[in-house]
Design a protein around this motif. Structure first.
Motif, short mmCIF file in Angstrom:
data_model
loop_
_atom_site.label_atom_id
_atom_site.label_comp_id
_atom_site.label_asym_id
_atom_site.label_seq_id
_atom_site.Cartn_x
_atom_site.Cartn_y
_atom_site.Cartn_z
N VAL A 35 -1.30 -13.68 -0.18
CA VAL A 35 -1.34 -12.21 -0.11
C VAL A 35 -2.78 -11.72 -0.22
O VAL A 35 -3.22 -10.83 0.53
CB VAL A 35 -0.47 -11.61 -1.22
CG1 VAL A 35 -0.68 -10.09 -1.29
CG2 VAL A 35 1.01 -11.92 -0.96
N TRP A 68 -4.66 -12.37 3.02
CA TRP A 68 -4.25 -11.45 4.09
C TRP A 68 -4.83 -10.05 3.87
O TRP A 68 -5.21 -9.38 4.81
CB TRP A 68 -2.72 -11.38 4.14
CG TRP A 68 -2.12 -12.51 4.94
CD1 TRP A 68 -2.47 -13.80 4.92
CD2 TRP A 68 -1.04 -12.40 5.88
NE1 TRP A 68 -1.69 -14.53 5.76
CE2 TRP A 68 -0.79 -13.70 6.37
CE3 TRP A 68 -0.25 -11.34 6.33
CZ2 TRP A 68 0.20 -13.96 7.32
CZ3 TRP A 68 0.76 -11.61 7.26
CH2 TRP A 68 0.97 -12.91 7.75
N SER A 108 -4.06 -1.18 10.18
CA SER A 108 -3.55 -0.30 9.13
C SER A 108 -3.44 -1.10 7.84
O SER A 108 -2.75 -2.13 7.78
CB SER A 108 -2.19 0.26 9.53
OG SER A 108 -1.57 0.90 8.43
N ALA A 146 -1.94 -0.32 5.04
CA ALA A 146 -0.58 -0.32 4.50
C ALA A 146 0.29 -1.35 5.22
O ALA A 146 1.08 -2.07 4.59
CB ALA A 146 0.03 1.08 4.66
N SER A 147 0.12 -1.47 6.53
CA SER A 147 0.87 -2.45 7.30
C SER A 147 0.49 -3.88 6.91
O SER A 147 1.35 -4.75 6.79
CB SER A 147 0.64 -2.23 8.80
OG SER A 147 1.28 -3.23 9.55
N VAL A 161 -0.73 -4.93 3.98
CA VAL A 161 -0.21 -5.25 2.65
C VAL A 161 1.30 -5.52 2.71
O VAL A 161 1.81 -6.47 2.09
CB VAL A 161 -0.52 -4.10 1.67
CG1 VAL A 161 0.16 -4.36 0.33
CG2 VAL A 161 -2.03 -3.96 1.47
N THR A 162 2.01 -4.67 3.47
CA THR A 162 3.46 -4.86 3.60
C THR A 162 3.79 -6.21 4.22
O THR A 162 4.66 -6.96 3.74
CB THR A 162 4.07 -3.73 4.44
OG1 THR A 162 3.80 -2.47 3.81
CG2 THR A 162 5.57 -3.92 4.58
N GLN A 163 3.08 -6.54 5.32
CA GLN A 163 3.32 -7.82 5.98
C GLN A 163 3.01 -8.99 5.04
O GLN A 163 3.75 -9.98 4.98
CB GLN A 163 2.48 -7.92 7.24
CG GLN A 163 2.92 -7.00 8.35
CD GLN A 163 2.04 -7.12 9.58
OE1 GLN A 163 1.30 -8.09 9.74
NE2 GLN A 163 2.11 -6.13 10.47
N LEU A 199 3.09 -9.12 1.73
CA LEU A 199 4.11 -9.26 0.70
C LEU A 199 5.42 -9.79 1.27
O LEU A 199 6.05 -10.70 0.69
CB LEU A 199 4.35 -7.91 0.01
CG LEU A 199 3.18 -7.38 -0.84
CD1 LEU A 199 3.49 -5.97 -1.34
CD2 LEU A 199 2.93 -8.31 -2.02
N VAL A 200 5.86 -9.24 2.41
CA VAL A 200 7.14 -9.66 3.00
C VAL A 200 7.09 -11.12 3.42
O VAL A 200 7.99 -11.91 3.11
CB VAL A 200 7.50 -8.75 4.19
CG1 VAL A 200 8.69 -9.33 4.96
CG2 VAL A 200 7.81 -7.35 3.71
#
Length: 389
Positions: free
Chosen positions: A109, A112, A124, A126-127, A129-131, A133-134
């Motif tokens: 994480v 990334w 982005s 936010a995108s 960080v979301t990717q 974590l997921v």
């Protein structure tokens, strides 16, 4: 065809590296710097070490993430080099402890997020960080499931091996008790003949000599049976009552019981029947018993034939059926009785114990066959039969 794990890992590493190289050719169309020689080298360094991911999972994970950081710092499209770090994290999660896997997930994480920062306005945050974590959570989850499945498979193999060992030990214990009865029979014969020889030694020398010859042959058989008994792994006596030992003279009774169950059975005798050592007869009877029981249970509507072929130095016993039942050798072997039964384990142990061989399997013309071959002479039973046989 099964592929060796190391070779399979090498193929995966080459395939992922090739896919990354092909994807890297789209870097320019995605607004990133095209890959040059340095970029392709970094892609190879991030993908090819995956061939050693099982042997050194942590080292491969650290290496792929380090190369990924260098790759991103060069201004290249990060997506191209993500295959190596992702697969290495899954490998760590499937092979290492949960605490180690979580720490590696946190590392991925962080790397990334660094890639998102390095991308600047082209991505982005936010995108990213979301990717990060997921993907990390998904890889950790699937890796943990794979590790659990591997542990369960190993435990199952251990339990199966232990169950097979117990079944073999139980069967050998039963054989040992039966052999004890065989030896006791021989000793009784010797005792009677010795008494007879002593009684007629002076008055009837021919009868005395015949008795002594009987003692000689019977004692040789008894010693051979005793030798086998001592080789058997015998469990403690369970207090089971001692039943009379069946022999080949009771094959007819066995066939009658199977006929009563709805299976027509014929019994054929080839050669000249003759008295055999009790242990050999007991072995042959038990194999026929188990084979006919399996016909009754697994072969469906069929006919069966039992053949007893007396040869000069051996006995061949065959049980043949014409059924097309689906439960045959592979399934029957998983259904060996656990309560002192005589399944495939018992058949093979008995045949080996008496120096014989057994063949179990489907016939080319249809149906199923069990064929047991046992030596019958004292020399053959001990592996010392003369060349004339």
């Amino acid at each position: 065809m099964r592929i060796r794990p190391q070779f399979a890992d090498a193929l995966i590493a080459v395939a992922l590296t090739g896919a990354s190289a092909v994807l890297g050719r789209e870097s320019g169309s995605q607004g990133w710097d095209p890959l040059g020689a340095r970029g392709y080298l970094l892609v190879a360094l991030a993908g090819l070490p995956l061939a050693f991911r099982v042997r050194a999972p942590l080292a491969v994970l650290l290496w792929t993430h380090l190369v990924f950081v260098v790759y991103v710092a060069g201004g290249y499209w990060p997506v191209v080099a993500t295959f190596g770090p992702m697969l290495s994290l899954y490998t760590v999660a499937s092979l290492c402890a949960l605490r180690t896997a979580v720490a590696c997930g946190v590392l991925m994480v962080g790397v990334w997020i660094y890639a998102g920062v390095a991308a600047g306005p082209r991505g982005s945050m936010a995108s990213v960080v979301t990717q990060a974590l997921v993907f990390a959570l998904v890889l950790l989850r699937f890796g943990a499931l794979a590790r659990r499945s591997t542990e369960l498979a190993r435990q199952l193999r251990r339990e199966q091996a232990e169950r097979a060992r117990r079944e073999v030990a139980a069967e050998r214990g039963r054989i040992a008790r039966e052999l004890h009865d065989v030896v006791a029979h021989h000793m009784s014969v010797i005792s009677v003949q010795a008494g007879l020889a002593g009684f007629v030694f002076a008055s009837d020398p021919p009868t005395a000599r015949a008795a002594l010859a009987t003692i000689s042959g019977t004692s040789a058989e008894a010693l051979e049976e005793l030798r086998r008994m001592l080789q058997v792994l015998r469990e403690a006596e369970d207090g089971a009552p001692a039943d009379p030992m069946p022999g080949l003279d009771r094959i007819g009774e066995l066939a009658d019981r199977i006929r009563a169950g709805g299976i027509p059975v014929t019994v054929r005798t080839l050669g000249t029947p003759r008295p055999l050592p009790p242990g050999v007869e007991l072995c042959a009877y038990r194999v026929v018993q188990e084979a006919l029981t399996n016909v009754l249970k697994h072969a469906g509507k069929t006919r069966a034939e039992v053949q007893l072929h007396y040869k000069q130095h051996e006995l061949t016993v065959s049980v043949i059926d014409e059924g097309e039942g689906v439960e045959r050798e592979g399934v029957i072997s998983d259904r060996v009785r656990t309560g002192g039964g005589h399944g495939l384990i018992g058949m093979r142990e008995r045949a080996k114990l008496y120096g014989g061989s057994i063949s179990i399997g489907p016939r080319s013309e249809g149906g199923f066959a069990v064929t047991l071959t046992l030596p019958t002479s004292a020399g053959a039973l001990s592996g010392e039969e003369d060349a004339s046989g």
